[in-house]
Design an enzyme around this catalytic site. Structure first.
Site, PDB file in Angstrom:
ATOM      1  N   LYS A 196       0.879  -1.189   0.000  1.00 30.48           N
ATOM      2  CA  LYS A 196       0.000   0.000   0.000  1.00 30.48           C
ATOM      3  C   LYS A 196       0.904   1.222   0.000  1.00 30.48           C
ATOM      4  CE  LYS A 196      -1.785   2.907   2.419  1.00 30.48           C
ATOM      5  NZ  LYS A 196      -1.667   4.317   1.927  1.00 30.48           N
ATOM      6  N   LYS A 200      -0.183   9.901  -1.284  1.00 29.15           N
ATOM      7  CA  LYS A 200       0.273  11.208  -1.762  1.00 29.15           C
ATOM      8  C   LYS A 200       1.198  11.091  -2.973  1.00 29.15           C
ATOM      9  CE  LYS A 200      -0.246  13.564   2.645  1.00 29.15           C
ATOM     10  NZ  LYS A 200      -0.299  12.532   3.699  1.00 29.15           N
ATOM     11  N   CYS A 304      13.263  11.083   7.658  1.00 23.92           N
ATOM     12  CA  CYS A 304      13.232  10.606   9.037  1.00 23.92           C
ATOM     13  C   CYS A 304      14.613  10.682   9.649  1.00 23.92           C
ATOM     14  CB  CYS A 304      12.714   9.186   9.088  1.00 23.92           C
ATOM     15  SG  CYS A 304      13.796   8.077   8.218  1.00 23.92           S
TER      16      CYS A 304
HETATM   17  P1  NAD Z   1       1.719   8.813   7.785  1.00 23.92           P
HETATM   18  O1  NAD Z   1       1.763   8.036   9.029  1.00 23.92           O
HETATM   19  O2  NAD Z   1       0.770   9.949   7.690  1.00 23.92           O
HETATM   20  O3  NAD Z   1       1.367   7.831   6.564  1.00 23.92           O
HETATM   21  C1  NAD Z   1       2.066   6.604   6.395  1.00 23.92           C
HETATM   22  C2  NAD Z   1       1.093   5.556   5.871  1.00 23.92           C
HETATM   23  O4  NAD Z   1       0.123   5.258   6.878  1.00 23.92           O
HETATM   24  C3  NAD Z   1       0.346   6.007   4.626  1.00 23.92           C
HETATM   25  O5  NAD Z   1       0.328   4.938   3.720  1.00 23.92           O
HETATM   26  C4  NAD Z   1      -1.038   6.363   5.159  1.00 23.92           C
HETATM   27  O6  NAD Z   1      -2.058   6.096   4.213  1.00 23.92           O
HETATM   28  C5  NAD Z   1      -1.197   5.478   6.386  1.00 23.92           C
HETATM   29  N1  NAD Z   1      -1.948   6.125   7.468  1.00 23.92           N
HETATM   30  C6  NAD Z   1      -1.835   7.403   7.884  1.00 23.92           C
HETATM   31  N2  NAD Z   1      -2.641   7.626   8.947  1.00 23.92           N
HETATM   32  C7  NAD Z   1      -3.278   6.468   9.211  1.00 23.92           C
HETATM   33  C8  NAD Z   1      -4.219   6.049  10.201  1.00 23.92           C
HETATM   34  N3  NAD Z   1      -4.680   6.893  11.114  1.00 23.92           N
HETATM   35  N4  NAD Z   1      -4.647   4.781  10.182  1.00 23.92           N
HETATM   36  C9  NAD Z   1      -4.170   3.910   9.264  1.00 23.92           C
HETATM   37  N5  NAD Z   1      -3.283   4.253   8.298  1.00 23.92           N
HETATM   38  C10 NAD Z   1      -2.820   5.509   8.275  1.00 23.92           C
HETATM   39  O7  NAD Z   1       3.212   9.295   7.476  1.00 23.92           O
HETATM   40  P2  NAD Z   1       3.710  10.258   6.324  1.00 23.92           P
HETATM   41  O8  NAD Z   1       3.275  11.650   6.643  1.00 23.92           O
HETATM   42  O9  NAD Z   1       3.386   9.687   4.985  1.00 23.92           O
HETATM   43  O10 NAD Z   1       5.290  10.131   6.509  1.00 23.92           O
HETATM   44  C11 NAD Z   1       6.038  10.949   7.372  1.00 23.92           C
HETATM   45  C12 NAD Z   1       6.382  10.235   8.654  1.00 23.92           C
HETATM   46  O11 NAD Z   1       7.087   9.046   8.369  1.00 23.92           O
HETATM   47  C13 NAD Z   1       7.302  11.031   9.562  1.00 23.92           C
HETATM   48  O12 NAD Z   1       6.879  10.882  10.890  1.00 23.92           O
HETATM   49  C14 NAD Z   1       8.664  10.371   9.368  1.00 23.92           C
HETATM   50  O13 NAD Z   1       9.557  10.505  10.436  1.00 23.92           O
HETATM   51  C15 NAD Z   1       8.240   8.955   9.191  1.00 23.92           C
HETATM   52  N6  NAD Z   1       9.274   8.188   8.516  1.00 23.92           N
HETATM   53  C16 NAD Z   1      10.004   7.328   9.276  1.00 23.92           C
HETATM   54  C17 NAD Z   1      11.018   6.600   8.689  1.00 23.92           C
HETATM   55  C18 NAD Z   1      11.837   5.657   9.504  1.00 23.92           C
HETATM   56  O14 NAD Z   1      12.502   4.816   8.922  1.00 23.92           O
HETATM   57  N7  NAD Z   1      11.816   5.752  10.825  1.00 23.92           N
HETATM   58  C19 NAD Z   1      11.276   6.723   7.318  1.00 23.92           C
HETATM   59  C20 NAD Z   1      10.503   7.605   6.580  1.00 23.92           C
HETATM   60  C21 NAD Z   1       9.497   8.327   7.188  1.00 23.92           C
END
Ligand code: NAD
Length: 519
Positions: A196, A200, A304
């Site tokens: 999935k 965006k 991240c």
């Molecule tokens: P996000 O959590 O908003 O979205 C990530 C995924 O989760 C998407 O596919 C989205 O559709 C899904 N999602 C979002 N909210 C949800 C919910 N309430 N219930 C179920 N599914 C949901 O994250 P983002 O804004 O796309 O990415 C940024 C974040 O990712 C930052 O916090 C960043 O630090 C983190 N990140 C972490 C790493 C790591 O390796 N630690 C790497 C990249 C990004």
């Protein structure tokens, strides 16, 4: 022109103006090897963050379509599991060749949908490509263990078997690298997969899936479904899915971790961060400043592993002045424009959130020494741009410090000693990465031993490990116990089976009901 994936291929500015005239294409799902249009009436716009143009529309996949994707993966599993590992490796070998071939196309799609510069987008693809290269050696990585004659005539060996259907849920900030952290390792181990992508910027995942198909990955081994919360909850609840890889925010990650664990699944959940750099007075000035600028503002702070906070030990005035000078010189523009250092942030909402956190920092007493909020980029006036911003005199009770900002905002703190600086870093709830800049081996060694972060940099700003190691975030930045890629990644996607065998020519020893021992 729209491709079979439902993606636009924009190669010239003439093409770009033409696409405004036509309805943006709907991104397809990939189910059982077919790129299929979703029957869902609900679509989300994928928006170019530099221009606000709608690039494509992502469906909120229906339950039936989700079920069909899982069924396709389940059906494909037995044959794929029994496909020789050398054949599975060869598919990966071909995939890495195809990713190299299409590197520029992938990067252009990432810049169009996500906003980062073309050069940074190539890095996004390249860091994922390295995982594919690593997966080409899966036979060695997946090797079991053998001990001969653990007891008289008895040998024991362990085998790493694939789990079945695995799933991956991706964030927006690395549209190629993060899907490539997931499915190549999973499928090379013999699993099948349901991905999935972020709603965006799904384009890179679709292009990678098309390349995987071209590389010879059989139908049903990789499936893609689009959507948001509902589809994610379906993934957590589905009994046929055995493991979930998640990368994204803490809100989503902890929800997925607990919901999927309640169904008995294994989950690896990489989440948010607040990465600190401790700068010692003896640090090499030029290299340190360049590293801080690159890791603080690269990808507009949407990594991240961005360095979002610097803790200066023993005075910061000269560092502040030089940092500001170098940050001011960065070019903010659309990622497709040559010479751009920072592109836009992902959405208008993200920009509002970043600006609110900057304002709250000022209201709480932070000193703003560079303010990027009012920036207007000629030719891209509607873009979600935030210029490099630096806030000094930060304290650990400020909202802008406690929250992950995920934008081009650098926070400056002070400490009187290395001990105090380490205490500041360790008191933060996140534990993704931390760096020290120093020319003292003793300071570096103390830092390495005492710091509570999963990835430690010594004169290195973004220590994202290469795929023979694992990505080892800790504390609130990770949930689960087997990290992404490297040896831990292979362990995550496989189940150990331990076999004990006895082959003897001698007659039996009679019946004994006592616990067998090797005496
Ligand atoms: P996000 O959590 O908003 O979205 C990530 C995924 O989760 C998407 O596919 C989205 O559709 C899904 N999602 C979002 N909210 C949800 C919910 N309430 N219930 C179920 N599914 C949901 O994250 P983002 O804004 O796309 O990415 C940024 C974040 O990712 C930052 O916090 C960043 O630090 C983190 N990140 C972490 C790493 C790591 O390796 N630690 C790497 C990249 C990004």
């Amino acid at each position: 022109p729209a491709s079979s994936l439902g993606l636009l291929h924009i190669s010239t500015s003439a093409d770009a103006s033409m696409v405004r005239e036509i309805l943006p294409p709907s991104v397809r799902n990939l189910i059982g090897g077919e790129f299929v249009e979703s029957k869902s009436k609900d679509r989300i716009d994928v928006i170019n963050p530099a221009t606000q143009e709608v690039v494509s529309r992502v469906p909120l996949t229906t339950n039936e379509e989700f079920k069909a994707a899982v069924s396709a993966a389940k059906e494909a599993f037995p044959q794929w599991k029994n496909t020789p590992i050398t054949t599975r490796q060869r598919v990966m070998l071909k995939l890495q060749e195809l990713i190299r071939r299409d590197m520029d196309k992938l990067a252009l799609n990432i810049t169009t949908e996500q906003g980062k510069t073309l050069k940074d987008a190539q890095g996004d693809v390249f860091r994922g490509l390295e995982v594919v290269e690593h997966a080409c050696g899966m036979a060695t990585l997946q090797m079991g263990e053998y001990v001969s004659n653990v007891s008289n005539g008895i040998d024991t060996y362990s085998i790493r078997e694939p789990l079945g259907v695995c799933a991956g849920i991706c964030p927006f900030n690395f549209p190629a690298m993060i899907p490539l952290w997931m499915f190549p390792v999973a499928v090379a181990c013999g699993n099948t997969f349901v991905l999935k992508p972020s709603e965006k910027d799904p384009g890179a995942s679709m292009m990678l899936a098309e390349l995987a198909k071209e590389a010879g990955l059989p139908n049903g081994v990789l499936n893609i479904v689009h959507g948001t919360n509902d589809i994610v909850n379906n993934i957590c609840d589905d009994d046929d899915i055995k493991a979930i890889s998640f990368v994204g925010s803490n809100t989503a990650g902890m929800h997925i971790y607990s919901r999927a664990a309640a169904k008995g699944k294994r989950v690896q959940s990489n989440m948010g961060a607040k990465n600190h750099a401790i700068v010692m007075p003896d640090a090499c000035p030029d290299a340190t400043l360049n590293a801080l600028i690159a890791a603080g503002f690269g990808a507009a702070g949407q990594r991240c592993m961005a360095l979002s906070t610097a803790v200066f030990v023993g005075g910061s005035k000269s560092w502040e002045d030089e940092l500001t000078k170098r940050a001011k010189a960065l070019k903010v523009n659309a990622g497709t424009e040559p010479g751009t250092d920072l592109g836009p942030v992902i959405s208008k909402q993200a920009k509002d959130r970043i600006c609110k956190l900057i304002q709250s920092g000022i209201a709480n007493g932070a000193r703003i020494i560079l303010d990027g909020r009012g920036i207007v980029v000629p030719g891209y006036e509607d873009g979600n741009f935030v210029g490099p911003t630096i806030l000094a005199d930060i304290t650990n009770d400020m909202e802008c410090y406690k929250e992950e900002i995920f934008g081009p905002v650098f926070l400056l703190m002070k400490a009187d000693s290395l001990d105090e600086a380490i205490h500041i870093v360790n008191s933060n709830k996140y534990g993704n990465g931390a760096s020290i800049f120093t020319t003292s081996g003793a300071a570096a060694r103390k830092f390495q031993i005492e710091i509570e972060a999963g990835q430690v940099g010594i004169n290195v700003p973004i220590p994202v490990p290469l795929p023979f190691f694992s990505f080892t975030g800790s504390k609130a930045s990770f949930a689960g116990d087997l990290n992404f890629y490297g040896k831990a990644g292979v362990q995550f996607y496989t189940q150990l089976k331990t076999v004990t065998q006895q082959w003897k020519d001698e007659p039996g020893q009679g019946i004994s009901l006592a616990m067998p021992t090797s005496h």
